[in-house]
Design an enzyme around this catalytic site. Structure first.
Site, PDB file in Angstrom:
ATOM      1  N   GLU A  44       0.865  -1.186   0.000  1.00 14.56           N
ATOM      2  CA  GLU A  44       0.000   0.000   0.000  1.00 14.56           C
ATOM      3  C   GLU A  44       0.899   1.232   0.000  1.00 14.56           C
ATOM      4  O   GLU A  44       1.787   1.358   0.853  1.00 14.56           O
ATOM      5  CB  GLU A  44      -0.941   0.055   1.212  1.00 14.56           C
ATOM      6  N   GLU A  69       4.878   5.031   3.592  1.00 10.46           N
ATOM      7  CA  GLU A  69       4.309   6.335   3.940  1.00 10.46           C
ATOM      8  C   GLU A  69       5.449   7.348   4.022  1.00 10.46           C
ATOM      9  O   GLU A  69       6.493   7.082   4.597  1.00 10.46           O
ATOM     10  CB  GLU A  69       3.548   6.234   5.269  1.00 10.46           C
ATOM     11  N   ASP A  96       9.573   7.719   0.187  1.00  5.96           N
ATOM     12  CA  ASP A  96       8.805   8.260  -0.933  1.00  5.96           C
ATOM     13  C   ASP A  96       8.700   7.196  -2.020  1.00  5.96           C
ATOM     14  O   ASP A  96       9.709   6.630  -2.445  1.00  5.96           O
ATOM     15  CB  ASP A  96       9.535   9.500  -1.475  1.00  5.96           C
ATOM     16  N   ASP A 118      -3.056  11.760  -2.681  1.00  2.45           N
ATOM     17  CA  ASP A 118      -3.101  13.227  -2.754  1.00  2.45           C
ATOM     18  C   ASP A 118      -3.390  13.669  -4.190  1.00  2.45           C
ATOM     19  O   ASP A 118      -2.762  13.164  -5.126  1.00  2.45           O
ATOM     20  CB  ASP A 118      -1.761  13.821  -2.296  1.00  2.45           C
ATOM     21  N   GLU A 194      -9.335   5.496   6.478  1.00  2.00           N
ATOM     22  CA  GLU A 194      -9.744   6.647   7.301  1.00  2.00           C
ATOM     23  C   GLU A 194     -10.374   7.743   6.421  1.00  2.00           C
ATOM     24  O   GLU A 194     -11.427   8.294   6.749  1.00  2.00           O
ATOM     25  CB  GLU A 194      -8.540   7.235   8.063  1.00  2.00           C
ATOM     26  N   TYR A 195      -9.731   8.040   5.283  1.00  2.00           N
ATOM     27  CA  TYR A 195     -10.270   9.075   4.396  1.00  2.00           C
ATOM     28  C   TYR A 195     -11.603   8.646   3.792  1.00  2.00           C
ATOM     29  O   TYR A 195     -12.511   9.466   3.617  1.00  2.00           O
ATOM     30  CB  TYR A 195      -9.266   9.394   3.279  1.00  2.00           C
TER      31      TYR A 195
END
Ligand code: SAM
Length: 214
Positions: A44, A69, A96, A118, A194-195
């Site tokens: 992920e 992350e 990254d 994003d 969560e989003y």
């Protein structure tokens, strides 16, 4: 997403046995040197606080999971949960995803999840978007021949961009929906991030595609 005022995040991350600190040294060797089994590896990218990958790893002990992350302050929350649950099949990278091809060897990954990535709305930042052609080319390198990419978002412009980018890529659509929570097939067994919980509660439809190699 960046959480502020989290003191000592970097130190905490540096000490966690669940974080892989020099992923470049493990490219091509994750099965043998990290997981010590030949189970498929799912990734992920942009885990956020990690509810999604924690739930998947707990549900599927025969799959190995790696979460990437970018921000220490965010990853910290996921590490804290993992320190409690100690899931053997989950490892984390603070880094990254632009470096994906140095973290993994060719065909080392069986599936990639992108959840609520994003949007980077400015055109000049398009190559930073995780479903961009630049990232798709990195995914092509690390994914197995029958590897897949699963992408969810509530951002229609980002989803439309992601579909356009496929034309320049090695991937094609296996399945897609513009309303995941109303889709009986793709919605089955869906684990909310969560989003996803936050934005679907506002009434936003959730877009999803699953890609496979052409
Ligand atoms: N996936 C989570 C969810 O759905 O709740 C978090 C979504 S949040 C909008 C996007 C996350 O992706 C942020 O935590 C951000 O730091 C991370 N991220 C964005 N670009 C990244 C990159 N190139 N490499 C690693 N993480 C990235």
């Amino acid at each position: 997403m960046r959480l502020r005022n989290v003191p000592h995040a970097r130190e905490f991350i540096a000490e966690s046995p669940f974080v892989v600190h020099e992923p470049e040294t493990l490219a091509g060797k994750w099965a043998s040197d990290v997981f010590q089994n030949d189970h498929p590896i799912h990734l992920e990218i942009g885990t956020g606080k990690g509810r999604f990958i924690m739930a998947l790893a707990a549900q599927n002990p025969d799959i190995n999971y790696i979460g990437i992350e970018k921000y220490s302050s965010v990853l910290l929350r996921l590490i804290q949960k993992q320190e409690e649950q100690q899931l053997e099949n989950l490892r984390l990278i603070r880094g990254d995803a632009q470096m994906l091809k140095s973290f993994f060897g060719p065909a080392e990954i069986a599936r990639i999840y992108l959840n609520f990535s994003d949007p980077w709305p400015k055109d000049r930042h398009a190559m930073r978007r995780l479903p961009s052609r630049e990232f798709l080319s990195r995914y092509d390198y690390v994914l197995t021949k029958d590897g897949t990419i699963e992408f969810k978002t509530d951002q229609q412009p980002l989803f439309d961009f992601a579909l356009e980018e496929l034309k320049e890529s090695a991937f094609q659509i296996r399945a897609m929906t513009r309303d995941l929570h109303a889709d009986e097939v793709l919605g089955e067994g869906n684990i909310m991030t969560e989003y996803e919980e936050r934005f679907s509660a506002l009434g936003n439809p959730i877009y999803k595609y699953i890609l496979e190699k052409r």
